[in-house]
Design a protein around this motif. Structure first.
Motif, PDB file in Angstrom:
ATOM      1  N   MET A   1       0.831  -1.205   0.000  1.00 45.43           N
ATOM      2  CA  MET A   1       0.000   0.000   0.000  1.00 45.43           C
ATOM      3  C   MET A   1       0.870   1.263   0.000  1.00 45.43           C
ATOM      4  O   MET A   1       0.537   2.239  -0.665  1.00 45.43           O
ATOM      5  CB  MET A   1      -0.912   0.017   1.242  1.00 45.43           C
ATOM      6  CG  MET A   1      -2.070  -0.974   1.167  1.00 45.43           C
ATOM      7  SD  MET A   1      -3.010  -1.164   2.703  1.00 45.43           S
ATOM      8  CE  MET A   1      -3.380   0.499   3.140  1.00 45.43           C
ATOM      9  N   ALA A   2       1.994   1.227   0.744  1.00 45.07           N
ATOM     10  CA  ALA A   2       2.883   2.385   0.807  1.00 45.07           C
ATOM     11  C   ALA A   2       3.541   2.635  -0.548  1.00 45.07           C
ATOM     12  O   ALA A   2       3.666   3.784  -0.978  1.00 45.07           O
ATOM     13  CB  ALA A   2       3.950   2.186   1.872  1.00 45.07           C
ATOM     14  N   ASP A   3       3.968   1.560  -1.232  1.00 42.24           N
ATOM     15  CA  ASP A   3       4.580   1.714  -2.553  1.00 42.24           C
ATOM     16  C   ASP A   3       3.586   2.278  -3.559  1.00 42.24           C
ATOM     17  O   ASP A   3       3.947   3.128  -4.384  1.00 42.24           O
ATOM     18  CB  ASP A   3       5.126   0.373  -3.055  1.00 42.24           C
ATOM     19  CG  ASP A   3       6.396  -0.039  -2.326  1.00 42.24           C
ATOM     20  OD1 ASP A   3       7.047   0.855  -1.748  1.00 42.24           O
ATOM     21  OD2 ASP A   3       6.724  -1.252  -2.328  1.00 42.24           O
ATOM     22  N   GLU A   4       2.339   1.850  -3.500  1.00 41.57           N
ATOM     23  CA  GLU A   4       1.309   2.338  -4.421  1.00 41.57           C
ATOM     24  C   GLU A   4       1.049   3.825  -4.196  1.00 41.57           C
ATOM     25  O   GLU A   4       0.828   4.572  -5.140  1.00 41.57           O
ATOM     26  CB  GLU A   4       0.013   1.561  -4.229  1.00 41.57           C
ATOM     27  CG  GLU A   4       0.080   0.124  -4.712  1.00 41.57           C
ATOM     28  CD  GLU A   4      -1.181  -0.646  -4.359  1.00 41.57           C
ATOM     29  OE1 GLU A   4      -1.163  -1.862  -4.547  1.00 41.57           O
ATOM     30  OE2 GLU A   4      -2.157  -0.030  -3.878  1.00 41.57           O
ATOM     31  N   ASP A   8       6.290   6.275   2.522  1.00 36.44           N
ATOM     32  CA  ASP A   8       7.146   5.397   3.313  1.00 36.44           C
ATOM     33  C   ASP A   8       6.321   4.657   4.360  1.00 36.44           C
ATOM     34  O   ASP A   8       5.335   5.181   4.887  1.00 36.44           O
ATOM     35  CB  ASP A   8       8.231   6.216   4.024  1.00 36.44           C
ATOM     36  CG  ASP A   8       9.085   6.996   3.040  1.00 36.44           C
ATOM     37  OD1 ASP A   8       9.536   6.391   2.059  1.00 36.44           O
ATOM     38  OD2 ASP A   8       9.292   8.214   3.269  1.00 36.44           O
ATOM     39  N   LEU A   9       6.761   3.441   4.692  1.00 40.32           N
ATOM     40  CA  LEU A   9       6.156   2.662   5.762  1.00 40.32           C
ATOM     41  C   LEU A   9       7.041   2.835   6.988  1.00 40.32           C
ATOM     42  O   LEU A   9       8.182   2.405   7.013  1.00 40.32           O
ATOM     43  CB  LEU A   9       6.056   1.185   5.368  1.00 40.32           C
ATOM     44  CG  LEU A   9       5.370   0.274   6.373  1.00 40.32           C
ATOM     45  CD1 LEU A   9       3.898   0.651   6.510  1.00 40.32           C
ATOM     46  CD2 LEU A   9       5.498  -1.183   5.951  1.00 40.32           C
ATOM     47  N   VAL A  10       6.526   3.509   8.032  1.00 37.23           N
ATOM     48  CA  VAL A  10       7.318   3.855   9.215  1.00 37.23           C
ATOM     49  C   VAL A  10       6.784   3.067  10.411  1.00 37.23           C
ATOM     50  O   VAL A  10       5.573   3.067  10.675  1.00 37.23           O
ATOM     51  CB  VAL A  10       7.238   5.373   9.503  1.00 37.23           C
ATOM     52  CG1 VAL A  10       8.042   5.736  10.729  1.00 37.23           C
ATOM     53  CG2 VAL A  10       7.719   6.161   8.298  1.00 37.23           C
ATOM     54  N   PRO A  18       0.456  -6.704  17.642  1.00 35.66           N
ATOM     55  CA  PRO A  18       1.463  -6.669  16.579  1.00 35.66           C
ATOM     56  C   PRO A  18       2.098  -5.281  16.483  1.00 35.66           C
ATOM     57  O   PRO A  18       1.496  -4.302  16.913  1.00 35.66           O
ATOM     58  CB  PRO A  18       0.650  -6.984  15.320  1.00 35.66           C
ATOM     59  CG  PRO A  18      -0.716  -6.478  15.629  1.00 35.66           C
ATOM     60  CD  PRO A  18      -0.905  -6.695  17.107  1.00 35.66           C
ATOM     61  N   PRO A  19       3.318  -5.156  15.901  1.00 36.33           N
ATOM     62  CA  PRO A  19       3.974  -3.847  15.762  1.00 36.33           C
ATOM     63  C   PRO A  19       3.092  -2.870  14.971  1.00 36.33           C
ATOM     64  O   PRO A  19       2.400  -3.270  14.046  1.00 36.33           O
ATOM     65  CB  PRO A  19       5.257  -4.156  14.999  1.00 36.33           C
ATOM     66  CG  PRO A  19       5.489  -5.608  15.214  1.00 36.33           C
ATOM     67  CD  PRO A  19       4.135  -6.234  15.375  1.00 36.33           C
ATOM     68  N   VAL A  20       3.132  -1.599  15.383  1.00 33.51           N
ATOM     69  CA  VAL A  20       2.292  -0.574  14.751  1.00 33.51           C
ATOM     70  C   VAL A  20       3.114   0.183  13.719  1.00 33.51           C
ATOM     71  O   VAL A  20       4.216   0.655  14.006  1.00 33.51           O
ATOM     72  CB  VAL A  20       1.729   0.406  15.807  1.00 33.51           C
ATOM     73  CG1 VAL A  20       0.873   1.479  15.160  1.00 33.51           C
ATOM     74  CG2 VAL A  20       0.937  -0.342  16.855  1.00 33.51           C
ATOM     75  N   CYS A  21       2.588   0.300  12.502  1.00 31.51           N
ATOM     76  CA  CYS A  21       3.260   1.022  11.413  1.00 31.51           C
ATOM     77  C   CYS A  21       2.319   2.081  10.858  1.00 31.51           C
ATOM     78  O   CYS A  21       1.100   1.982  10.989  1.00 31.51           O
ATOM     79  CB  CYS A  21       3.660   0.057  10.296  1.00 31.51           C
ATOM     80  SG  CYS A  21       4.886  -1.130  10.831  1.00 31.51           S
ATOM     81  N   ARG A  22       2.910   3.076  10.223  1.00 29.74           N
ATOM     82  CA  ARG A  22       2.129   4.164   9.641  1.00 29.74           C
ATOM     83  C   ARG A  22       2.664   4.451   8.243  1.00 29.74           C
ATOM     84  O   ARG A  22       3.881   4.446   8.026  1.00 29.74           O
ATOM     85  CB  ARG A  22       2.240   5.410  10.516  1.00 29.74           C
ATOM     86  CG  ARG A  22       1.477   6.603   9.952  1.00 29.74           C
ATOM     87  CD  ARG A  22       1.665   7.825  10.792  1.00 29.74           C
ATOM     88  NE  ARG A  22       0.798   7.742  11.964  1.00 29.74           N
ATOM     89  CZ  ARG A  22       0.890   8.545  13.011  1.00 29.74           C
ATOM     90  NH1 ARG A  22       1.825   9.467  13.037  1.00 29.74           N
ATOM     91  NH2 ARG A  22       0.065   8.421  14.018  1.00 29.74           N
ATOM     92  N   ILE A  23       1.763   4.758   7.328  1.00 30.82           N
ATOM     93  CA  ILE A  23       2.151   5.135   5.973  1.00 30.82           C
ATOM     94  C   ILE A  23       2.206   6.656   5.938  1.00 30.82           C
ATOM     95  O   ILE A  23       1.208   7.332   6.190  1.00 30.82           O
ATOM     96  CB  ILE A  23       1.140   4.593   4.938  1.00 30.82           C
ATOM     97  CG1 ILE A  23       1.140   3.068   4.963  1.00 30.82           C
ATOM     98  CG2 ILE A  23       1.471   5.116   3.560  1.00 30.82           C
ATOM     99  CD1 ILE A  23       0.078   2.434   4.106  1.00 30.82           C
ATOM    100  N   MET A  24       3.419   7.200   5.665  1.00 30.49           N
ATOM    101  CA  MET A  24       3.596   8.658   5.661  1.00 30.49           C
ATOM    102  C   MET A  24       4.792   9.032   4.795  1.00 30.49           C
ATOM    103  O   MET A  24       5.594   8.182   4.414  1.00 30.49           O
ATOM    104  CB  MET A  24       3.813   9.177   7.078  1.00 30.49           C
ATOM    105  CG  MET A  24       5.104   8.672   7.711  1.00 30.49           C
ATOM    106  SD  MET A  24       5.676   9.556   9.159  1.00 30.49           S
ATOM    107  CE  MET A  24       4.462   9.215  10.352  1.00 30.49           C
ATOM    108  N   ASP A  25       4.920  10.329   4.526  1.00 27.72           N
ATOM    109  CA  ASP A  25       6.098  10.864   3.844  1.00 27.72           C
ATOM    110  C   ASP A  25       7.115  11.184   4.942  1.00 27.72           C
ATOM    111  O   ASP A  25       7.021  12.210   5.606  1.00 27.72           O
ATOM    112  CB  ASP A  25       5.723  12.109   3.044  1.00 27.72           C
ATOM    113  CG  ASP A  25       6.876  12.640   2.209  1.00 27.72           C
ATOM    114  OD1 ASP A  25       6.654  13.582   1.429  1.00 27.72           O
ATOM    115  OD2 ASP A  25       8.012  12.128   2.350  1.00 27.72           O
TER     116      ASP A  25
END
Length: 132
Positions: A1-4, A8-10, A18-25
């Motif tokens: 989803m981040a690549d589309e 960046d996937l942070v 589970p570990p928490v990630c966020r899609i952001m610049d």
């Protein structure tokens, strides 16, 4: 989803399950953080605002004592707001307040400049001084 989304996937919280990630610049995020830090240091370096309270019928010694503090505030880099408070019948004679404000400005003229002259606002007269 981040690549589309071309972002960046942070990983925000790696300890969580589970570990928490966020899609952001991420570059923009870091830039805004640095900008925020720089802005806060400028405000503290510029100095704060100090207040000197006087009265229209202030005694000479009391005024001198406050002016010594005002000089110290200005030399530390703070702006000084001089506030003259009127009570009761003093409101009928604002000229006494203007005279006190003139004395303050005159005494501190060597270290300050009048940023905004004395003006009445209700039962208060205010004047702003800044370092020269």
């Amino acid at each position: 989803m981040a690549d589309e989304a071309n972002l960046d996937l942070v990983e925000v919280s790696p300890q969580a399950r589970p570990p928490v990630c966020r899609i952001m610049d991420y570059g923009k995020f870091k830039y805004l953080q640095r900008k925020k830090e720089r802005g806060s240091t400028k405000k503290s370096a510029a100095g704060g605002l100090k207040e000197l309270r006087v009265r229209p019928a202030i005694d000479k010694h009391d005024l001198e004592y406050r002016l010594v503090n005002g000089r110290r505030f200005l030399e530390e880099g703070n702006k000084v707001q001089v506030v003259c408070i009127f009570r009761g019948r003093q409101m009928a004679h604002p000229e006494h307040g203007y005279e006190v404000m003139r004395q303050v400005a005159e005494f501190l003229a060597d270290v300050s400049k009048v940023e905004s002259p004395a003006k009445m606002n209700g039962n208060r007269m205010t004047m702003m001084l800044a370092k020269r």
